[in-house]
Design an enzyme around this catalytic site. Structure first.
Site, PDB file in Angstrom:
ATOM      1  N   SER A  53       0.817  -1.224   0.000  1.00 37.81           N
ATOM      2  CA  SER A  53       0.000   0.000   0.000  1.00 37.81           C
ATOM      3  C   SER A  53       0.844   1.263   0.000  1.00 37.81           C
ATOM      4  O   SER A  53       0.306   2.362   0.108  1.00 37.81           O
ATOM      5  CB  SER A  53      -0.902   0.018   1.249  1.00 37.81           C
ATOM      6  OG  SER A  53      -1.770  -1.073   1.243  1.00 37.81           O
ATOM      7  N   TRP A  57       7.109   4.139   1.414  1.00 37.03           N
ATOM      8  CA  TRP A  57       6.990   5.593   1.194  1.00 37.03           C
ATOM      9  C   TRP A  57       6.627   6.281   2.508  1.00 37.03           C
ATOM     10  O   TRP A  57       7.261   7.257   2.920  1.00 37.03           O
ATOM     11  CB  TRP A  57       5.926   5.842   0.127  1.00 37.03           C
ATOM     12  CG  TRP A  57       5.771   7.259  -0.331  1.00 37.03           C
ATOM     13  CD1 TRP A  57       6.676   8.277  -0.205  1.00 37.03           C
ATOM     14  CD2 TRP A  57       4.643   7.810  -1.017  1.00 37.03           C
ATOM     15  NE1 TRP A  57       6.173   9.421  -0.769  1.00 37.03           N
ATOM     16  CE2 TRP A  57       4.926   9.162  -1.283  1.00 37.03           C
ATOM     17  CE3 TRP A  57       3.407   7.282  -1.452  1.00 37.03           C
ATOM     18  CZ2 TRP A  57       4.026  10.002  -1.938  1.00 37.03           C
ATOM     19  CZ3 TRP A  57       2.525   8.114  -2.113  1.00 37.03           C
ATOM     20  CH2 TRP A  57       2.827   9.461  -2.352  1.00 37.03           C
ATOM     21  N   HIS A 118       2.311  -4.575   9.866  1.00 37.91           N
ATOM     22  CA  HIS A 118       1.216  -5.008   8.993  1.00 37.91           C
ATOM     23  C   HIS A 118       0.119  -5.662   9.845  1.00 37.91           C
ATOM     24  O   HIS A 118      -0.883  -6.123   9.315  1.00 37.91           O
ATOM     25  CB  HIS A 118       1.701  -6.048   7.979  1.00 37.91           C
ATOM     26  CG  HIS A 118       2.526  -5.491   6.855  1.00 37.91           C
ATOM     27  ND1 HIS A 118       2.262  -4.286   6.253  1.00 37.91           N
ATOM     28  CD2 HIS A 118       3.592  -6.019   6.176  1.00 37.91           C
ATOM     29  CE1 HIS A 118       3.135  -4.082   5.276  1.00 37.91           C
ATOM     30  NE2 HIS A 118       3.958  -5.104   5.225  1.00 37.91           N
ATOM     31  N   LYS A 274       6.101   0.801 -10.046  1.00 38.29           N
ATOM     32  CA  LYS A 274       5.644   1.971 -10.824  1.00 38.29           C
ATOM     33  C   LYS A 274       5.500   3.204  -9.952  1.00 38.29           C
ATOM     34  O   LYS A 274       5.695   4.324 -10.395  1.00 38.29           O
ATOM     35  CB  LYS A 274       4.286   1.658 -11.457  1.00 38.29           C
ATOM     36  CG  LYS A 274       4.384   0.869 -12.737  1.00 38.29           C
ATOM     37  CD  LYS A 274       3.241   1.221 -13.664  1.00 38.29           C
ATOM     38  CE  LYS A 274       3.567   0.834 -15.085  1.00 38.29           C
ATOM     39  NZ  LYS A 274       2.463   1.107 -16.009  1.00 38.29           N
TER      40      LYS A 274
END
Ligand code: A3P
Length: 311
Positions: A53, A57, A118, A274
């Site tokens: 998810s 980042w 998580h 990506k």
């Protein structure tokens, strides 16, 4: 404990239904130790997420924002020489080896301690739920989450195993049978807590963060109690943090390009693919779009959490 077992996307380990979530078999002992021994501190910052998810980042952003007074210039910034998973370790995996040693090591870590997880909200250790530590949950549109996860697990699986087809992976995703799934309960657990306790849990969508990173970086700083000053703003600090944590920058750093991480020896480069929203259109057929849209609507109905329509 292992009430039910299912094949995982990674294939090399089965998933076990553990406390109502699909826990990777190889993680169960780690999750149990974490639940039993982890002692939260009020100053802790926890980056929680469903796998694929945008965890890495948010780990980078949480680290850079929390430490923006310590590392006010990019020169010598730890994110240039360490992978975000090293700077912000997963809490589940902090208890390897001698437990007493680990407890001591964690207690002595510099504050604020920043961890990732998580683990679904209901299964977090009581000390985290009871403390005033901060949790930032990064959530991703399930369509993109599926594509990211399916492509990732096929990359990290042992070469001796055949790839999992998109159709098979999609079936498992729709049934919620994927590491730390079902994804809808994972999202809703943190969503509901963010609604009930907005000062404790910040709910952030990957897509929103991508759309207006600067706005959300400031929100995160305020949430963490380290707001940027006028001087920070005019010195370009916010822009620097955004650039430092951007997909293009992180993907290109030597420390994120080569080498492996974690017990499973995952190649670091696999965390960057990506790095954008909307890639699902390149992978979904109409029936897949219809099916997942229906599941998203059904599962999130009445919760107040929603995603943009897919068509
Ligand atoms: P894609 O596979 O869609 O590219 P996680 O960290 O939870 O494993 O998530 C990985 C996903 O986040 C991958 O998505 C990865 O490319 C993307 N990602 C990694 N770093 C990013 C960044 N700095 N900005 C935006 N997306 C990033």
């Amino acid at each position: 404990l292992s009430l039910q077992k299912e094949k995982s996307w990674a294939q090399s380990y089965p998933l076990h239904l553990f406390q109502d979530f699909w826990c990777p078999g190889i993680h169960i002992d780690a999750v149990k130790s974490f639940q039993q021994y982890f002692q939260a501190k009020e100053s802790d910052v926890i980056v929680a997420s469903f796998p694929k998810s945008g965890t890495i980042w948010m780990k980078a952003l949480a680290f850079a924002i929390s430490n923006h007074q310590r590392f006010s210039s990019l020169e010598g910034h730890p994110l240039l020489t360490s992978n975000p998973h090293e700077l912000v370790p997963f809490m589940e995996f902090t208890f390897g080896g001698d437990i007493q040693d680990q407890i001591l090591r964690l207690a002595n870590m510099a504050e604020p301690r920043i961890f990732g997880t998580h683990t679904p909200f209901p299964s977090l250790p009581k000390s985290i739920k009871d403390s005033n530590c901060k949790i930032i949950y990064i959530c991703r549109d399930p369509f993109d989450n599926f594509v990211s996860a399916w492509t990732y697990f096929n990359k990290v699986k042992p070469v001796s195993l055949p790839p999992v087809s998109k159709e098979e992976a999609f079936e498992m995703y729709c049934n919620g049978v994927v590491d730390y799934g079902p994804w809808w309960s994972h999202m809703l657990g943190y969503w509901n807590e963010s609604v009930a306790k907005p000062n404790k849990v910040m709910f952030m969508k990957y897509e929103d963060l991508k759309e207006d990173t600067s706005f959300h970086v400031k929100r995160i700083a305020e949430f963490l109690g380290v707001p940027f000053t006028q001087e920070d703003e005019s010195s370009g600090m916010i822009e620097n943090i955004i650039k430092l944590c951007s997909f293009e920058k992180m993907k290109d750093l030597e420390v994120n390009k080569s080498g492996v991480i974690g017990r499973g020896s995952i190649e670091k480069k696999n965390f960057f693919r990506k790095g954008d929203k909307g890639d699902w259109v390149n992978h979904f057929s109409s029936p897949m779009t219809e099916k997942l849209s229906k599941i998203v609507d059904e599962k999130l109905s009445g919760s107040g959490l929603s995603f943009k329509k897919h068509s």
